[in-house]
Scaffold this active site. Structure first.
Site, PDB file in Angstrom:
ATOM      1  N   SER A 145       9.313  70.461  54.894  1.00 51.82           N
ATOM      2  CA  SER A 145       7.914  70.861  55.029  1.00 51.82           C
ATOM      3  C   SER A 145       7.568  71.770  53.845  1.00 51.82           C
ATOM      4  CB  SER A 145       7.747  71.647  56.339  1.00 51.82           C
ATOM      5  OG  SER A 145       6.508  72.297  56.387  1.00 51.82           O
ATOM      6  N   TYR A 158      10.367  78.046  63.204  1.00 52.99           N
ATOM      7  CA  TYR A 158      10.260  76.696  62.623  1.00 52.99           C
ATOM      8  C   TYR A 158      10.541  76.739  61.126  1.00 52.99           C
ATOM      9  CZ  TYR A 158       7.990  72.496  60.789  1.00 52.99           C
ATOM     10  OH  TYR A 158       7.715  71.332  60.118  1.00 52.99           O
TER      11      TYR A 158
HETATM   12  N1  LIG Z   1       2.553  67.121  60.924  1.00 55.27           N
HETATM   13  C1  LIG Z   1       2.707  68.090  60.057  1.00 55.27           C
HETATM   14  O1  LIG Z   1       1.745  68.806  59.708  1.00 55.27           O
HETATM   15  C2  LIG Z   1       4.053  68.319  59.409  1.00 55.27           C
HETATM   16  C3  LIG Z   1       4.100  69.138  58.271  1.00 55.27           C
HETATM   17  C4  LIG Z   1       5.326  69.367  57.660  1.00 55.27           C
HETATM   18  C5  LIG Z   1       6.485  68.780  58.163  1.00 55.27           C
HETATM   19  N2  LIG Z   1       6.409  67.990  59.282  1.00 55.27           N
HETATM   20  C6  LIG Z   1       7.674  67.422  59.776  1.00 55.27           C
HETATM   21  O2  LIG Z   1       7.533  66.030  59.922  1.00 55.27           O
HETATM   22  C7  LIG Z   1       8.467  65.563  60.910  1.00 55.27           C
HETATM   23  C8  LIG Z   1       7.740  64.638  61.870  1.00 55.27           C
HETATM   24  O3  LIG Z   1       6.769  65.384  62.595  1.00 55.27           O
HETATM   25  P1  LIG Z   1       5.337  64.786  62.986  1.00 55.27           P
HETATM   26  O4  LIG Z   1       4.322  65.552  62.272  1.00 55.27           O
HETATM   27  O5  LIG Z   1       5.344  63.317  62.884  1.00 55.27           O
HETATM   28  O6  LIG Z   1       5.263  65.264  64.512  1.00 55.27           O
HETATM   29  P2  LIG Z   1       5.179  64.414  65.879  1.00 55.27           P
HETATM   30  O7  LIG Z   1       4.030  63.497  65.829  1.00 55.27           O
HETATM   31  O8  LIG Z   1       5.256  65.430  66.950  1.00 55.27           O
HETATM   32  O9  LIG Z   1       6.535  63.554  65.862  1.00 55.27           O
HETATM   33  C9  LIG Z   1       7.784  64.181  65.970  1.00 55.27           C
HETATM   34  C10 LIG Z   1       8.834  63.128  66.214  1.00 55.27           C
HETATM   35  O10 LIG Z   1      10.118  63.774  66.308  1.00 55.27           O
HETATM   36  C11 LIG Z   1      10.744  63.304  67.479  1.00 55.27           C
HETATM   37  N3  LIG Z   1      11.751  64.188  68.045  1.00 55.27           N
HETATM   38  C12 LIG Z   1      11.637  65.478  68.449  1.00 55.27           C
HETATM   39  N4  LIG Z   1      12.801  65.904  68.962  1.00 55.27           N
HETATM   40  C13 LIG Z   1      13.665  64.854  68.873  1.00 55.27           C
HETATM   41  C14 LIG Z   1      15.031  64.645  69.237  1.00 55.27           C
HETATM   42  N5  LIG Z   1      15.752  65.605  69.828  1.00 55.27           N
HETATM   43  N6  LIG Z   1      15.597  63.442  68.977  1.00 55.27           N
HETATM   44  C15 LIG Z   1      14.893  62.456  68.406  1.00 55.27           C
HETATM   45  N7  LIG Z   1      13.595  62.569  68.076  1.00 55.27           N
HETATM   46  C16 LIG Z   1      13.015  63.758  68.302  1.00 55.27           C
HETATM   47  C17 LIG Z   1       9.597  63.076  68.455  1.00 55.27           C
HETATM   48  O11 LIG Z   1      10.073  62.283  69.495  1.00 55.27           O
HETATM   49  P3  LIG Z   1       9.529  62.376  71.029  1.00 55.27           P
HETATM   50  O12 LIG Z   1       8.377  61.426  70.997  1.00 55.27           O
HETATM   51  O13 LIG Z   1      10.665  61.899  71.839  1.00 55.27           O
HETATM   52  O14 LIG Z   1       9.157  63.799  71.272  1.00 55.27           O
HETATM   53  C18 LIG Z   1       8.609  62.397  67.529  1.00 55.27           C
HETATM   54  O15 LIG Z   1       8.928  61.032  67.353  1.00 55.27           O
HETATM   55  C19 LIG Z   1       9.057  66.804  61.553  1.00 55.27           C
HETATM   56  O16 LIG Z   1      10.347  67.040  61.015  1.00 55.27           O
HETATM   57  C20 LIG Z   1       8.096  67.916  61.148  1.00 55.27           C
HETATM   58  O17 LIG Z   1       8.734  69.163  61.097  1.00 55.27           O
HETATM   59  C21 LIG Z   1       5.235  67.749  59.906  1.00 55.27           C
END
Ligand SMILES: NC(=O)c1ccc[n+]([C@@H]2O[C@H](COP(=O)([O-])OP(=O)(O)OC[C@H]3O[C@@H](n4cnc5c(N)ncnc54)[C@H](OP(=O)(O)O)[C@@H]3O)[C@@H](O)[C@H]2O)c1
Length: 302
Positions: A145, A158
């Site tokens: 991130s 986080y």
């Molecule tokens: N969105 C942002 O603004 C942003 C910014 C910077 C970085 N990120 C990073 O991008 C990545 C994806 O996040 P996102 O934005 O797509 O959020 P999201 O829509 O909440 O998706 C998160 C994903 O991670 C999965 N997950 C959580 N815990 C898990 C576990 N124990 N085992 C397997 N899967 C698990 C969730 O699965 P479930 O459906 O089972 O919960 C979901 O598929 C993360 O690493 C996050 O830190 C996001």
């Protein structure tokens, strides 16, 4: 640049960046093995890939990154799907963030954050790396991130996990290069996914703490942070670029304009930066009522 279809395993593909990236990469002709915890969501993803008649292949298999048994089962399934080959590219994307003031967040919550975002990422890496090392080729792509290099108020836990991902990825990059494996860090800024909703689920837990009044404004803070949020496709395209490149960059900031925050961070004096962060988090003594209200007895007074 390489256009050769790759076998790509992706964690956290049930939603957000992971789901979008799975479809995007299958759309580019890769063989994607999309994994996640929620089987119904994985099946819906597979059905969507079939309905869209994507040129690549999209298989799904359950994988909870915090469970070693689940990881072992996924390794067996991947070996079955790839006739013992393994994967060319591993994308560690699964992760989440919870809002919470550092002095109030409990040990269990802190561990839960690190179990998924750090220990889970490392366990999955260890499971799928040996096949790449044996072939002297592969790519490890870790989704960190912008918050892996700067810390925001209430996101200390986080951000701490993402700082760890950045550091571990640097060490892995040095150590795996002799085996022909490239390590890439993806640094998204604000992206429109479920991330924000998940982060907000913890906010009420701090109502009765000294930060209650400030966190009551968390919605405004979120709105400010998400005012420039990009679509998850931006991240999917960046990941696809890193996969195509024979020698990918060590870091991809997505969208690129978010790099501006690193420049600002480097230019601003610490006091000015801290002031801006306190403003972002509504951390004013007046709102928190953190001003000393009565003179405390001096330790030397008799
Ligand atoms: N969105 C942002 O603004 C942003 C910014 C910077 C970085 N990120 C990073 O991008 C990545 C994806 O996040 P996102 O934005 O797509 O959020 P999201 O829509 O909440 O998706 C998160 C994903 O991670 C999965 N997950 C959580 N815990 C898990 C576990 N124990 N085992 C397997 N899967 C698990 C969730 O699965 P479930 O459906 O089972 O919960 C979901 O598929 C993360 O690493 C996050 O830190 C996001």
């Amino acid at each position: 640049m390489s256009t050769k279809p790759q076998i790509v395993l992706l964690t956290g593909a049930t939603a957000g960046i992971g789901r979008t990236t799975a479809l995007y990469l299958a759309g580019q002709g890769h063989h994607v093995i999309a994994t996640g915890r929620r089987v119904a969501q994985l099946e819906a993803l597979r059905a969507e890939a079939v309905a869209k008649q994507l040129p690549g292949k999209l298989d799904v298999t359950p994988l909870d990154v915090t469970s070693l048994e689940s990881i072992d089962r996924a390794v067996v399934e991947v070996n079955r799907l790839t006739a013992g080959y393994g994967v060319d590219v591993l994308i560690n994307n699964a992760g989440f963030g919870l809002l919470g003031p550092m002095s109030e967040i409990g040990d269990a919550e802190l561990r839960r954050q690190f179990d998924t975002n750090v220990f889970g990422l490392m366990a999955v890496t260890r499971a799928f790396l040996p096949a790449m090392q044996a072939r002297r080729a592969g790519k490890l792509i870790n989704v960190s991130s912008v918050g892996g290099r700067i810390t925001l108020p209430y996101f200390g836990a986080y951000n701490g996990t993402k700082y760890a991902v950045e550091s571990f990825s640097d060490a892995l990059r040095y150590e795996l290069r002799p085996f022909g494996i490239h390590v890439v860090v993806i640094e998204p800024g604000a992206i429109r996914t479920n991330f924000g909703d998940t982060a907000m689920t913890s906010v009420n837990a701090y109502d009765d703490t000294v930060y209650g009044a400030a966190l009551a404004k968390a919605d405004q803070m979120r709105a400010r942070m998400e005012s420039t949020a990009a679509a998850p496709e931006t991240v999917a395209r960046g990941i696809a670029r890193a996969i195509r490149r024979r020698r990918p960059a060590a870091r991809y900031v997505l969208p690129y304009f978010n790099s501006g925050v690193f420049v600002l961070r480097a230019l601003l004096p610490q006091r000015a930066w801290d002031w801006a962060m306190r403003r972002l988090g509504y951390l004013s003594p007046r709102l928190l009522d953190a001003r000393p209200t009565e003179a405390l007895p001096s330790p030397t007074a008799s």
